[in-house]
Enzyme design. Sequence first.
Site, PDB file in Angstrom:
ATOM      1  N   TYR A 101       0.913  -1.352  -0.021  1.00  0.00           N
ATOM      2  CA  TYR A 101       0.030  -0.187   0.701  1.00  0.00           C
ATOM      3  C   TYR A 101       1.084   1.599  -0.463  1.00  0.00           C
ATOM      4  O   TYR A 101       1.888   1.336   0.665  1.00  0.00           O
ATOM      5  CB  TYR A 101      -0.552  -0.070   1.342  1.00  0.00           C
ATOM      6  CG  TYR A 101      -1.652   1.378   1.893  1.00  0.00           C
ATOM      7  CD1 TYR A 101      -2.688   1.057   1.235  1.00  0.00           C
ATOM      8  CD2 TYR A 101      -0.966   2.534   2.243  1.00  0.00           C
ATOM      9  CE1 TYR A 101      -3.697   2.615   1.260  1.00  0.00           C
ATOM     10  CE2 TYR A 101      -1.880   3.896   2.347  1.00  0.00           C
ATOM     11  CZ  TYR A 101      -3.110   3.662   1.776  1.00  0.00           C
ATOM     12  OH  TYR A 101      -3.261   4.441   1.981  1.00  0.00           O
ATOM     13  N   GLU A 189      -3.279   7.899  -4.527  1.00  0.00           N
ATOM     14  CA  GLU A 189      -2.733   6.260  -3.219  1.00  0.00           C
ATOM     15  C   GLU A 189      -3.405   5.187  -4.301  1.00  0.00           C
ATOM     16  O   GLU A 189      -3.404   4.931  -5.398  1.00  0.00           O
ATOM     17  CB  GLU A 189      -4.189   5.975  -2.593  1.00  0.00           C
ATOM     18  CG  GLU A 189      -4.589   4.599  -1.562  1.00  0.00           C
ATOM     19  CD  GLU A 189      -5.814   4.731  -0.907  1.00  0.00           C
ATOM     20  OE1 GLU A 189      -6.071   5.415   0.001  1.00  0.00           O
ATOM     21  OE2 GLU A 189      -7.415   4.014  -1.076  1.00  0.00           O
TER      22      GLU A 189
END
Lengths: 385, 294
Positions: A101, A189
Site C-alpha cells: 500500500y 493512493e
Amino acid sequence: MDLFEYQGKQFFAGYGMPVSPGEIAFTVDEAVAAAERLGTPVMVKAQVHTGGRGKAGGVKFAATIDDVRTHASDILGLDINGHVVGRVWIEKASDIAEEYYASFTLDRSARKHLGMLSAEGGVEIETVAEQNPDAIAKIWVDPVDGLDEEACREWVAAANLPDAAVDGTVRIMLQLYTAYVEGDADLVEINPLILTPEGEVHVLDAKVTLDGNSVFRHEGYAAFDETQARDERETAAHAGGLQYVGLDGSVGVIANGAGLAMSTVDVVNQVGGAAANFLDIGGGANADVMAGALEVINNDPAVRSIFINIFGGITRGDEVANGILEALSRVQIEAPIVIRLDGTNADEGRAILEPHLSDTLAMASTMLEAAERAVELAGAAAVGA
Amino acid sequence: MSIFVDETTRVVYQGLTGRQGSYYGLLNRDYGTQVVAGTNPRKAGQDVDGIPIFASVADAVAETGATASCIFIPAPGVHDAVIEAAEGGVRFIVAITEGVPAHDEARFYNRLKRDFPAVRLLGPNCPGIISPGRCNIGITAGHIALPGGPVGIVSRSGTLTYQALYELKQKGIGCTTCVGIGGDPVPGTSFIDCLEAFQNDPETKAVMMIGEIGGSAEEEAAEYISQHMTKPVSAYVAGVTAPPGKKMGHAGAIVSGGKGTAVAKMDALRDAGVLVGLNPTEAGELMAGIVAGL
C-alpha cells in the site's frame, strides 16, 4: 474531484509510473474488442467513485474472450453502493507475488504532506492502521523542501519490503510524490502496489482526488469535472454555479454561507425533520442567485417545504427581501416557504416581506422557529399529498 | 486590549484597485481602520479615494509604515502575494481570497514558519478579523458587532461568525476581537493560536468558538482548552447531519469515515469543559449565561 481508476492510471503514467496497458469500454462489445486487442487474460474492472468494488462483484478475472463478454455484461449496469456502473476498464492481467500500500495526502494537523507505505497492501488500510499500526511506515514531507531520494529510501526501508522490491518502490514513490505535488492532488493512493514474480514493482490500482481549486493551472482537469458522481439535482445546481449537495429529506434549504447552510440542515434535523439538500448561495443573495436556487429546489420532487435562511452582513436585509420577492415573481414555486431573515436591516427587510405573507409564504424571527414551521409544513404537505 | 490588531494597526491592501478590494478596503476605512496603502505594480503612483497605491508591499511599508496587509488578490496570485507581504515587512497578513489550491497553502504556511516566524497569517478563505470599535480588516459588517468585550470569538465559518457577533450584540454583550480563521485545509492561524492569545488578553474574559465538520482542529482545540485555558468557553459545531464523504462548500468541511464528525468534536469539547450549544442561538445563550456569572 475524484478520478476513476483508469483516469488515475493515465494520470500516473504521465509521471512515468508503471501501469498496465488497458482500454475503457462503455458497452459489452467495446469490452470484448478491447480484450481482443490487449490479448487475454484480462481484468474487467467497474469504474465507480466508491470503494468496495471487489466485494460487490465489480472486479473479475477473464481468462477468455467469452469470460470478458459474461463479466462485462454482469458488471455494466451493476449498482455498487448506489453508483451504477457505466464503464469498465479492461486491463492486461498481472501475476502477483506480493501486495503493498502507498499514498500521499495532506496531514492537516502537521500541515505537512504525509506519505504512508505498508507491506500489508490489498486490504483496507484503515484496518491495518487499527490492528497493526506499526506495519505502516510514515514520512512527513515539508512542502517547501520536497522529497529527496535519501529520505525516500529511508522511508521505504522502514516499511520492510523484500530487497527485490526496494529500488522499484523508491523510484515509484518519488514519481508518486511528484505527481501528487505537480498535479495538485488532495490524495494519491496505490492499493495494491505489487511485486510480480519477475521482480518488477507495478501499479495495480489508482485512487486519485484532485484539488478542484487548482483547475486554473491544469488544462485537462475540466474534463474530469464532467465525470464526477452527481445526482440530477446536483448536476443542475452545479451548472448554475450553486454550492449544492443533495440529501434525503423533504425540507428544501437555501442559506447564505456554507456554515449557515450546514447549520440550517442541522437545525431542521434537530426539530424532527430532514433536509432535502444543502444549498449555499454565497454572501450576496441577490434576485438572480435566489431565483436559480429556488428553481433547483422546486425541481426536486421530494421537497414539501422550503426554508430560506439569510443572515444580512454587508448585504442588507431590505436588499435580500427585495431579491426574494423578485425571485418569487420569476419562479412558480409549489411548496410553502418559510423565511428567516436576520442581521443588518432585518426589520426593514421583514417590513418589505410582511404584505406578501400568506398560507404559502411565512416568516419566522429565529432559525429554530423557522425550522419548526418548515418541518410542520413539510409534514402537512406530505399528509395532504 | 484586543488580539492581533488594534487601533494602531496600519493596513496595506493587496488588490485595493480591484472591485472587491476597493469595496471592502473603503468600508474598512469608514469603520475606522487605518487603511494606509494599496498595491498594484501597474498602478503605482495612483490612488483609490485618496489611498496611495504602491508597486509593492515593501514600497508601501517604507512609505507609510504599514504593519499589516489584507489580500484581495485572485486565488492564482495568493501564494506570491503572501510571500511578498512577508518579505515586504508586515507582521500580520489577512488573506480573504477563497479557492486557493491546498498545495499553495501548504507551501506558504511552511515558508512563513521557517523564514518569517514572527509573521502571522490569517486565512486564506476567511472573513478576516474585527476588534469592534478599533479595527476591522476583511469583509465582516462592522455594525453587527458591539465593542468592549468581554467575549473573544474564533470561528471557522464566515456567516456563522456574523451570526455569533449578532447574537451577542442582541444580548448586549460586546466582543474584544472576533477572528475568522477560515475553513481551508491549511489555515494560517489555528483555533489554538487564538485561544492562547485570548487566554493572555486581560480584557477577554470568555471565549466563543465556532467549528465545523472535517479535520481535527476542534479536537486539538479541546485538548488545548483542557490543559491551558482558565477562561470559560462556549462552542457550536456545524454539520451534525452532514453525510459522510460529501463536501459542503468549504474545502475543509468534509467528513471521511468516522473521523472529524461534528458529534466527535462536540464530545471532545464537552470533555474539555466547554459548554456546547446545539445551534448558534443556544451557543449564544450559553455565552450569555457565562457572561452573567463573570
